[in-house]
Design a protein around this motif. Structure first.
Motif, PDB file in Angstrom:
ATOM      1  N   VAL A 137       0.806  -1.164  -0.124  1.00  0.00           N
ATOM      2  CA  VAL A 137      -0.046  -0.066   0.148  1.00  0.00           C
ATOM      3  C   VAL A 137       0.960   1.246  -0.033  1.00  0.00           C
ATOM      4  O   VAL A 137       1.908   1.318   0.938  1.00  0.00           O
ATOM      5  N   ALA A 138       0.743   2.229  -0.909  1.00  0.00           N
ATOM      6  CA  ALA A 138       1.448   3.244  -0.968  1.00  0.00           C
ATOM      7  C   ALA A 138       0.394   4.579  -0.908  1.00  0.00           C
ATOM      8  O   ALA A 138      -0.652   4.450  -1.975  1.00  0.00           O
ATOM      9  N   VAL A 139       0.573   5.518  -0.304  1.00  0.00           N
ATOM     10  CA  VAL A 139      -0.029   6.961  -0.215  1.00  0.00           C
ATOM     11  C   VAL A 139       0.698   8.119  -0.660  1.00  0.00           C
ATOM     12  O   VAL A 139       1.929   8.258  -0.360  1.00  0.00           O
ATOM     13  N   TYR A 140       0.235   8.812  -1.519  1.00  0.00           N
ATOM     14  CA  TYR A 140       0.828   9.960  -2.214  1.00  0.00           C
ATOM     15  C   TYR A 140       0.017  11.083  -1.935  1.00  0.00           C
ATOM     16  O   TYR A 140      -1.304  11.248  -2.207  1.00  0.00           O
ATOM     17  N   GLN A 141       0.642  12.387  -1.367  1.00  0.00           N
ATOM     18  CA  GLN A 141       0.010  13.497  -1.289  1.00  0.00           C
ATOM     19  C   GLN A 141       0.875  14.595  -1.634  1.00  0.00           C
ATOM     20  O   GLN A 141       1.961  14.696  -1.809  1.00  0.00           O
ATOM     21  N   VAL A 194      -2.349   3.649  -3.863  1.00  0.00           N
ATOM     22  CA  VAL A 194      -2.165   2.486  -4.901  1.00  0.00           C
ATOM     23  C   VAL A 194      -2.121   1.421  -4.095  1.00  0.00           C
ATOM     24  O   VAL A 194      -1.170   1.223  -3.101  1.00  0.00           O
ATOM     25  N   VAL A 195      -2.956   0.242  -3.963  1.00  0.00           N
ATOM     26  CA  VAL A 195      -2.771  -1.056  -3.493  1.00  0.00           C
ATOM     27  C   VAL A 195      -2.171  -1.931  -4.564  1.00  0.00           C
ATOM     28  O   VAL A 195      -2.851  -2.190  -5.531  1.00  0.00           O
ATOM     29  N   SER A 196      -0.993  -2.296  -4.451  1.00  0.00           N
ATOM     30  CA  SER A 196      -0.358  -3.325  -5.321  1.00  0.00           C
ATOM     31  C   SER A 196      -0.398  -4.742  -4.770  1.00  0.00           C
ATOM     32  O   SER A 196       0.408  -5.456  -3.814  1.00  0.00           O
ATOM     33  N   PRO A 197      -1.232  -5.881  -5.132  1.00  0.00           N
ATOM     34  CA  PRO A 197      -1.006  -7.109  -4.632  1.00  0.00           C
ATOM     35  C   PRO A 197       0.347  -7.802  -5.057  1.00  0.00           C
ATOM     36  O   PRO A 197       0.764  -7.559  -6.059  1.00  0.00           O
ATOM     37  N   ARG A 198       0.788  -8.683  -4.247  1.00  0.00           N
ATOM     38  CA  ARG A 198       2.241  -9.418  -4.434  1.00  0.00           C
ATOM     39  C   ARG A 198       2.155 -10.204  -5.781  1.00  0.00           C
ATOM     40  O   ARG A 198       1.150 -11.029  -5.969  1.00  0.00           O
TER      41      ARG A 198
END
Length: 428
Positions: free
Chosen positions: A81-85, A95-99
């Protein structure tokens, strides 16, 4: 017989007491009483606690998967999970990226479903049963983000390289969606430096410049001309009246439409003058004492033109609209004002045209006061401060002096305009 019947009843009674179904019915009745134990905690006293948003902390972000993806149901590792602000926190992207998958889920606060009209405010409630406290927390942007499916690699804004650099904000480099204005400017400068340092680009640029034909004779005969936003003038004039010629400001056919103040002088001294600017009212006594009719008529025409210019400025602004609503403009003067000071594309006066109109008014005041004017009353008529008006006088080439404790503006000749000072930027 009696004994026989008695034994028979007792036998039958024994037979009826022994069957198991009767005992099971009694057990069912006991089971019906068991739900009372689960209903014992009927109510809980809960304490509500409102948590306000803090500037140094990021509020919780609540999002949902529109495709039905459940990350907790996956047996593999949890997704990334990545959060950009942005720096101002006005925009957020999750952005949620499954492995091990080429699909990711992206949700933003400024695209898609989130830009629709917001009819409610969403908050997050956390109940602590031990302390019996319900905490109400604000969430990011007061809305729930929708996570849509996207194939990896379609947008370059979510590359892992920028994340490893520790950047606070990240976006599509081509669109600069999440970049600040300073970051966009720095990126353009960086690209320009790269292009300048590229030897192949330098060779290509030099080759193009060699093919360009330069007309050196035309450059030698060309002098630099600075266009100033002031009335027609003669910078090399030796007389102040010739520096800004009145015949180039008021044309010959316009003097007949500028007789209002002259007609006012023909009336008694107590005539109503409330509709005229303060500058005009304060000069009427001087015109009445003037014995030269030609000079009096010229000065009266200039004062009338000053009145029309000030009323034209007021009628095209929200501040002085009421004071100039009933003013009547001669057709020739109205057409001239529209041509000089109004842009046909817009209904309001542009800033450069307002400055030009102010310059016209100040030049006319110099002519009336014989190029030594007290500008306190004309500053009130133009709805400006005397400090701001001094900048316009300086742009006309005027100087300032103090006479009898009054600051006046004078016009020395030949005209010397202020030089444009360029601020040097400090090198980092």
């Amino acid at each position: 017989m009696a004994d026989k019947h008695q034994n028979d009843y007792m036998d039958e009674g024994d037979d009826f007491k022994t069957p198991q179904p009767l005992e099971k019915k009694k057990k069912k009745k006991k089971k019906k009483t068991t739900p009372i134990e689960t209903e014992s905690p009927r109510s809980i006293d809960i304490t509500f606690k409102q948590i306000s948003e803090k500037s140094d902390r990021i509020p919780p972000i609540v999002a949902y998967f529109s495709s039905g993806y459940d990350p907790s149901a996956q047996s593999r590792e949890s997704p990334k999970v990545a959060v950009y602000q942005t720096a101002s926190r006005k925009r957020t992207r999750v952005v949620v990226s499954p492995r091990g998958s080429n699909v990711e889920f992206v949700g933003s606060s400024h695209n898609g479903e989130q830009i629709a009209r917001q009819t409610c405010v969403s908050v997050l409630g956390v109940l602590d049963k031990e302390t019996q406290t319900l905490r109400i927390l604000p969430i990011a942007h007061q809305k729930v983000l929708r996570l849509d499916t996207r194939v990896k690699g379609n947008e370059a804004g979510d590359s892992e390289a920028a994340e490893e650099d520790g950047e606070e904000e990240k976006a599509d480099p081509s669109l600069h969606t999440f970049w600040t204005k300073r970051a966009i400017l720095d990126d353009k400068k960086r690209k320009a430096r790269i292009l300048r340092d590229d030897p192949e680009a330098q060779k290509a640029l030099e080759g193009k410049l060699d093919k360009v034909e330069v007309n050196t004779s035309a450059l030698e005969n060309t002098s630099a001309v600075v266009a100033r936003n002031i009335p027609p003038h003669n910078a090399s004039a030796t007389n102040p009246s010739e520096a800004y010629p009145i015949e180039q400001i008021i044309e010959n056919g316009e003097w007949s439409s500028l007789q209002d103040v002259y007609w006012l002088l023909q009336e008694e001294a107590g005539a109503a003058t409330d509709g005229y600017p303060a500058f005009v009212r304060n000069r009427l006594y001087r015109l009445r004492d003037n014995k030269d009719e030609t000079e009096k008529e010229t000065a009266a025409g200039i004062l009338t033109f000053i009145t029309h210019l000030i009323k034209f400025k007021d009628v095209n602004s929200m501040v002085g609209l009421e004071s100039a609503r009933s003013h009547r403009f001669p057709p020739t003067i109205r057409e001239k004002c529209n041509r000089l000071f109004k842009d046909s594309e817009t209904s309001r006066l542009p800033d450069d045209k307002i400055n030009l109109l102010i310059s016209y008014v100040l030049v006319l005041t110099l002519h009336v006061d014989k190029f030594k004017t007290d500008f306190e009353d004309i500053a009130k008529d133009l709805r400006m401060s005397s400090v701001d008006l001094r900048k316009h006088f300086e742009n006309l080439g005027c100087k300032f002096a103090v006479e009898n404790s009054i600051r006046v503006a004078t016009l020395p000749v030949p005209l010397k305009f202020p030089q444009i000072m360029r601020r040097r930027t400090k090198r980092r």
